[in-house]
Write a protein that holds these residues in place. Sequence first.
Motif, PDB file in Angstrom:
ATOM      1  N   ILE A  55     -19.292  60.632 -11.515  1.00 14.33           N
ATOM      2  CA  ILE A  55     -19.943  60.753 -10.597  1.00 14.33           C
ATOM      3  C   ILE A  55     -19.230  59.047 -10.073  1.00 14.33           C
ATOM      4  O   ILE A  55     -19.339  58.668 -10.980  1.00 14.33           O
ATOM      5  N   GLY A  56     -20.016  58.856  -8.564  1.00 11.17           N
ATOM      6  CA  GLY A  56     -19.658  57.238  -8.335  1.00 11.17           C
ATOM      7  C   GLY A  56     -20.353  57.576  -7.497  1.00 11.17           C
ATOM      8  O   GLY A  56     -20.066  58.432  -6.703  1.00 11.17           O
ATOM      9  N   HIS A  57     -19.831  56.192  -6.486  1.00 11.68           N
ATOM     10  CA  HIS A  57     -19.594  56.102  -4.911  1.00 11.68           C
ATOM     11  C   HIS A  57     -18.105  55.445  -4.148  1.00 11.68           C
ATOM     12  O   HIS A  57     -17.449  55.310  -5.170  1.00 11.68           O
ATOM     13  N   ALA A  58     -17.993  55.977  -2.781  1.00  6.59           N
ATOM     14  CA  ALA A  58     -16.446  55.169  -2.433  1.00  6.59           C
ATOM     15  C   ALA A  58     -16.638  55.708  -1.562  1.00  6.59           C
ATOM     16  O   ALA A  58     -17.399  56.229  -0.547  1.00  6.59           O
ATOM     17  N   ARG A  59     -15.323  55.801  -0.612  1.00  4.49           N
ATOM     18  CA  ARG A  59     -14.954  55.449   0.726  1.00  4.49           C
ATOM     19  C   ARG A  59     -14.028  56.509   0.922  1.00  4.49           C
ATOM     20  O   ARG A  59     -13.553  56.868   0.487  1.00  4.49           O
ATOM     21  N   ILE A  60     -14.574  58.083   2.433  1.00  2.60           N
ATOM     22  CA  ILE A  60     -13.588  59.228   2.538  1.00  2.60           C
ATOM     23  C   ILE A  60     -13.261  58.589   4.242  1.00  2.60           C
ATOM     24  O   ILE A  60     -14.316  58.728   5.037  1.00  2.60           O
ATOM     25  N   LYS A  61     -12.331  58.320   4.511  1.00  2.00           N
ATOM     26  CA  LYS A  61     -11.762  57.521   5.998  1.00  2.00           C
ATOM     27  C   LYS A  61     -13.022  56.915   6.398  1.00  2.00           C
ATOM     28  O   LYS A  61     -13.412  56.490   7.320  1.00  2.00           O
ATOM     29  N   GLY A  62     -12.908  55.549   5.234  1.00  2.00           N
ATOM     30  CA  GLY A  62     -13.953  54.660   5.999  1.00  2.00           C
ATOM     31  C   GLY A  62     -15.526  54.465   5.744  1.00  2.00           C
ATOM     32  O   GLY A  62     -16.537  53.871   5.866  1.00  2.00           O
ATOM     33  N   LYS A  63     -16.270  56.379   5.616  1.00  2.00           N
ATOM     34  CA  LYS A  63     -17.480  56.462   5.113  1.00  2.00           C
ATOM     35  C   LYS A  63     -17.846  56.826   4.343  1.00  2.00           C
ATOM     36  O   LYS A  63     -16.747  57.842   2.880  1.00  2.00           O
ATOM     37  N   LYS A  64     -18.625  55.593   3.364  1.00  2.00           N
ATOM     38  CA  LYS A  64     -18.824  55.846   1.963  1.00  2.00           C
ATOM     39  C   LYS A  64     -19.868  57.310   2.059  1.00  2.00           C
ATOM     40  O   LYS A  64     -21.381  58.049   2.513  1.00  2.00           O
ATOM     41  N   VAL A  65     -19.355  57.477   1.093  1.00  2.00           N
ATOM     42  CA  VAL A  65     -19.768  58.873   0.246  1.00  2.00           C
ATOM     43  C   VAL A  65     -20.312  58.764  -1.368  1.00  2.00           C
ATOM     44  O   VAL A  65     -20.204  57.798  -2.094  1.00  2.00           O
ATOM     45  N   TYR A  66     -21.212  59.077  -1.571  1.00  2.00           N
ATOM     46  CA  TYR A  66     -21.411  59.811  -3.471  1.00  2.00           C
ATOM     47  C   TYR A  66     -20.557  61.040  -3.263  1.00  2.00           C
ATOM     48  O   TYR A  66     -20.385  61.549  -2.549  1.00  2.00           O
ATOM     49  N   LEU A  67     -20.195  60.784  -4.893  1.00  2.00           N
ATOM     50  CA  LEU A  67     -18.902  62.110  -5.336  1.00  2.00           C
ATOM     51  C   LEU A  67     -19.222  62.636  -6.507  1.00  2.00           C
ATOM     52  O   LEU A  67     -19.665  61.226  -7.773  1.00  2.00           O
ATOM     53  N   ALA A  68     -18.775  63.625  -6.911  1.00  2.00           N
ATOM     54  CA  ALA A  68     -18.703  64.272  -7.989  1.00  2.00           C
ATOM     55  C   ALA A  68     -17.595  65.157  -8.058  1.00  2.00           C
ATOM     56  O   ALA A  68     -17.601  65.443  -7.456  1.00  2.00           O
ATOM     57  N   ALA A  69     -17.429  64.813  -9.527  1.00  2.00           N
ATOM     58  CA  ALA A  69     -16.359  65.976 -10.304  1.00  2.00           C
ATOM     59  C   ALA A  69     -16.095  66.055 -10.948  1.00  2.00           C
ATOM     60  O   ALA A  69     -16.629  65.371 -12.037  1.00  2.00           O
ATOM     61  N   GLN A  70     -16.621  67.726 -11.350  1.00  2.13           N
ATOM     62  CA  GLN A  70     -16.872  67.922 -12.573  1.00  2.13           C
ATOM     63  C   GLN A  70     -15.196  68.871 -13.269  1.00  2.13           C
ATOM     64  O   GLN A  70     -14.142  68.710 -12.639  1.00  2.13           O
ATOM     65  N   VAL A  71     -15.345  68.202 -14.647  1.00  2.09           N
ATOM     66  CA  VAL A  71     -14.107  68.481 -15.317  1.00  2.09           C
ATOM     67  C   VAL A  71     -14.274  69.652 -16.423  1.00  2.09           C
ATOM     68  O   VAL A  71     -14.560  69.879 -17.077  1.00  2.09           O
TER      69      VAL A  71
END
Length: 292
Positions: A55-71
Amino acid sequence: MTGAPLFHELTARQRIAALADPGSFTELLPPPERLTSPYLAQLGIPVSFDDGIVIGHARIKGKKVYLAAQVGQFVGGAVGEIHGAKLTGLFKAAARDEVPCVLIIESGGVRLHEGSSGEIAIAETMRAIFECRALKVPTIAVIATDIGAYGGIGILSTCCDFRVMTEHGRLGISGPIVIEKWMGKKAYDSANRALVWKTSGGKTKYLLGDADALVHDTADAVRDGISKLLGKSRAVSLTAVKARQKELAKRLKKFGAATDPDAVWKGMGVRNIEAASLASGPEFAALAKRGK
């Protein structure tokens, strides 16, 4: 990029790196924090220092998002107490900051080793998702692997505003092996890949309206699919719920007695089943649209 691996072939961290703007991802509660399941070790099962979710935060095409990826490689991406707490906290942070939240799903459901802890975690995450939706904060589920979104995670994905799928993605409540166990091999053969994908795969879910976008199995296509939805949300209201219930009642009446998934495709307007089966996600979407 020529020769780049397909999205479903990537690991959780590779998927995040491929979707996020370069250098923009900051992981929250990373492996050095040593947040592991308190139950697996007691059962002699190896633990993972991220407990199967990044989990974390990032930008997608300049837009801030919180992001999670399951393993998916760790106990099938199943949700336990720590895994679920990280996920719940991420959606709560998204609601607090009014920032879109994207969940890349790869999970068969709740971690049976942890009993009710996983079930409670799913319920708490659902509540957090609806907190986001009440504030019109976009929530997006990405389903793009054959592990798919099943069980509690399958339900949770439908709580989100939108679902982006590829033809490799699968969505349902019970997985193929579970259905076969309870209904018998004659009713549902889990080894029949064509049957499984035509029952719970991305193409069928797109046809039925359970997936909002059906994209190519590449990071760029998934990224584009997400970015188009980041500024949108869907209201949660009694009126909307009743409308959805009517849609499901119509679906049950129309296809409840069907024993062949091709009947569903034909009933939804796909005229050339063979061509549609071989088509890529977007090509299939175009065929289905023309067929209606």
